[in-house]
Scaffold this active site. Sequence first.
Site, PDB file in Angstrom:
ATOM      1  N   HIS A   8      46.271 -19.539 -61.916  1.00  0.00           N
ATOM      2  CA  HIS A   8      44.952 -19.316 -62.501  1.00  0.00           C
ATOM      3  C   HIS A   8      44.140 -20.605 -62.409  1.00  0.00           C
ATOM      4  O   HIS A   8      44.655 -21.634 -61.984  1.00  0.00           O
ATOM      5  CB  HIS A   8      45.058 -18.798 -63.941  1.00  0.00           C
ATOM      6  CG  HIS A   8      45.698 -19.742 -64.906  1.00  0.00           C
ATOM      7  ND1 HIS A   8      47.038 -20.072 -64.869  1.00  0.00           N
ATOM      8  CD2 HIS A   8      45.171 -20.432 -65.950  1.00  0.00           C
ATOM      9  CE1 HIS A   8      47.311 -20.924 -65.850  1.00  0.00           C
ATOM     10  NE2 HIS A   8      46.193 -21.148 -66.511  1.00  0.00           N
ATOM     11  N   HIS A  10      42.579 -22.678 -64.662  1.00  0.00           N
ATOM     12  CA  HIS A  10      42.465 -23.737 -65.671  1.00  0.00           C
ATOM     13  C   HIS A  10      42.786 -25.115 -65.083  1.00  0.00           C
ATOM     14  O   HIS A  10      43.707 -25.249 -64.285  1.00  0.00           O
ATOM     15  CB  HIS A  10      43.363 -23.438 -66.870  1.00  0.00           C
ATOM     16  CG  HIS A  10      42.811 -22.370 -67.751  1.00  0.00           C
ATOM     17  ND1 HIS A  10      43.577 -21.716 -68.678  1.00  0.00           N
ATOM     18  CD2 HIS A  10      41.567 -21.833 -67.867  1.00  0.00           C
ATOM     19  CE1 HIS A  10      42.828 -20.826 -69.321  1.00  0.00           C
ATOM     20  NE2 HIS A  10      41.611 -20.875 -68.845  1.00  0.00           N
ATOM     21  N   ASP A  12      44.346 -27.707 -66.067  1.00  0.00           N
ATOM     22  CA  ASP A  12      45.695 -28.257 -66.162  1.00  0.00           C
ATOM     23  C   ASP A  12      46.618 -27.659 -65.096  1.00  0.00           C
ATOM     24  O   ASP A  12      47.733 -28.128 -64.906  1.00  0.00           O
ATOM     25  CB  ASP A  12      46.286 -28.082 -67.568  1.00  0.00           C
ATOM     26  CG  ASP A  12      46.407 -26.643 -68.015  1.00  0.00           C
ATOM     27  OD1 ASP A  12      45.530 -25.824 -67.697  1.00  0.00           O
ATOM     28  OD2 ASP A  12      47.394 -26.322 -68.709  1.00  0.00           O
ATOM     29  N   HIS A  13      46.136 -26.649 -64.369  1.00  0.00           N
ATOM     30  CA  HIS A  13      46.890 -26.041 -63.276  1.00  0.00           C
ATOM     31  C   HIS A  13      46.295 -26.354 -61.912  1.00  0.00           C
ATOM     32  O   HIS A  13      46.997 -26.300 -60.913  1.00  0.00           O
ATOM     33  CB  HIS A  13      46.974 -24.524 -63.471  1.00  0.00           C
ATOM     34  CG  HIS A  13      47.802 -24.146 -64.651  1.00  0.00           C
ATOM     35  ND1 HIS A  13      49.113 -23.766 -64.543  1.00  0.00           N
ATOM     36  CD2 HIS A  13      47.507 -24.130 -65.974  1.00  0.00           C
ATOM     37  CE1 HIS A  13      49.591 -23.510 -65.757  1.00  0.00           C
ATOM     38  NE2 HIS A  13      48.632 -23.736 -66.640  1.00  0.00           N
ATOM     39  N   HIS A  66      45.180 -14.004 -69.915  1.00  0.00           N
ATOM     40  CA  HIS A  66      44.963 -15.424 -70.198  1.00  0.00           C
ATOM     41  C   HIS A  66      43.662 -15.839 -69.511  1.00  0.00           C
ATOM     42  O   HIS A  66      42.794 -16.461 -70.122  1.00  0.00           O
ATOM     43  CB  HIS A  66      46.155 -16.239 -69.695  1.00  0.00           C
ATOM     44  CG  HIS A  66      46.031 -17.704 -69.942  1.00  0.00           C
ATOM     45  ND1 HIS A  66      46.045 -18.248 -71.212  1.00  0.00           N
ATOM     46  CD2 HIS A  66      45.905 -18.739 -69.077  1.00  0.00           C
ATOM     47  CE1 HIS A  66      45.922 -19.564 -71.119  1.00  0.00           C
ATOM     48  NE2 HIS A  66      45.831 -19.891 -69.831  1.00  0.00           N
ATOM     49  N   ASP A  85      50.746 -18.949 -67.221  1.00  0.00           N
ATOM     50  CA  ASP A  85      50.455 -18.940 -68.657  1.00  0.00           C
ATOM     51  C   ASP A  85      50.415 -17.521 -69.226  1.00  0.00           C
ATOM     52  O   ASP A  85      49.742 -17.267 -70.221  1.00  0.00           O
ATOM     53  CB  ASP A  85      49.126 -19.642 -68.938  1.00  0.00           C
ATOM     54  CG  ASP A  85      49.231 -21.157 -68.860  1.00  0.00           C
ATOM     55  OD1 ASP A  85      50.319 -21.672 -68.545  1.00  0.00           O
ATOM     56  OD2 ASP A  85      48.208 -21.836 -69.098  1.00  0.00           O
ATOM     57  N   HIS A 123      54.434 -23.905 -69.279  1.00  0.00           N
ATOM     58  CA  HIS A 123      54.459 -24.898 -70.353  1.00  0.00           C
ATOM     59  C   HIS A 123      55.677 -24.641 -71.236  1.00  0.00           C
ATOM     60  O   HIS A 123      56.186 -23.531 -71.289  1.00  0.00           O
ATOM     61  CB  HIS A 123      53.197 -24.812 -71.222  1.00  0.00           C
ATOM     62  CG  HIS A 123      51.929 -24.979 -70.452  1.00  0.00           C
ATOM     63  ND1 HIS A 123      51.449 -26.209 -70.055  1.00  0.00           N
ATOM     64  CD2 HIS A 123      51.035 -24.066 -69.993  1.00  0.00           C
ATOM     65  CE1 HIS A 123      50.311 -26.038 -69.402  1.00  0.00           C
ATOM     66  NE2 HIS A 123      50.046 -24.744 -69.348  1.00  0.00           N
TER      67      HIS A 123
END
Length: 154
Positions: A8, A10, A12-13, A66, A85, A123
């Site tokens: 996805h 985001h 942090d990815h 998400h 996630d 995570h």
Amino acid sequence: ISAIWNTHWHPDHTGGNAAIKQATGAPVIAPAAETAKIPTADRLVAEGDTVTLGKHVATVLETPAHTAGHITYHFADDAVAFTGDTLFAMGCGRLFEGTAAQMYANMQRLADLPPETSIYCAHEYTLSNARYARVAEPDNDAIADRLYEVEKMR
């Protein structure tokens, strides 16, 4: 690194996509539904598409909730799924762009994978999820036992 697989959009990815791509030449594989939010994407994938890592083949499962275009990579022959996630130990991802009904459908779909399937989430939230579950269901012995096990491992 031969490829970068995003589940996805985001940061942090996807935040390292450009630098890794520049350093290695690795193409970025990303959810087609999130193309506008992953500008580094080279290959867009959707439900039923396959991607390979050496001789290992993953099928793309769309698992929105998400984010609107979130995907999971399922390696059926290897009994492995990378859920990003969507699914975590003792919990699921937060609903940012989807609905609870979508997440519930995702949980049902992932639960239908063969029982020997190993799930790899993005995570490590097991301890916080176990603590929350204990508050939500204080009389559930299975949750209490799992919380104890997780605290002991940590």
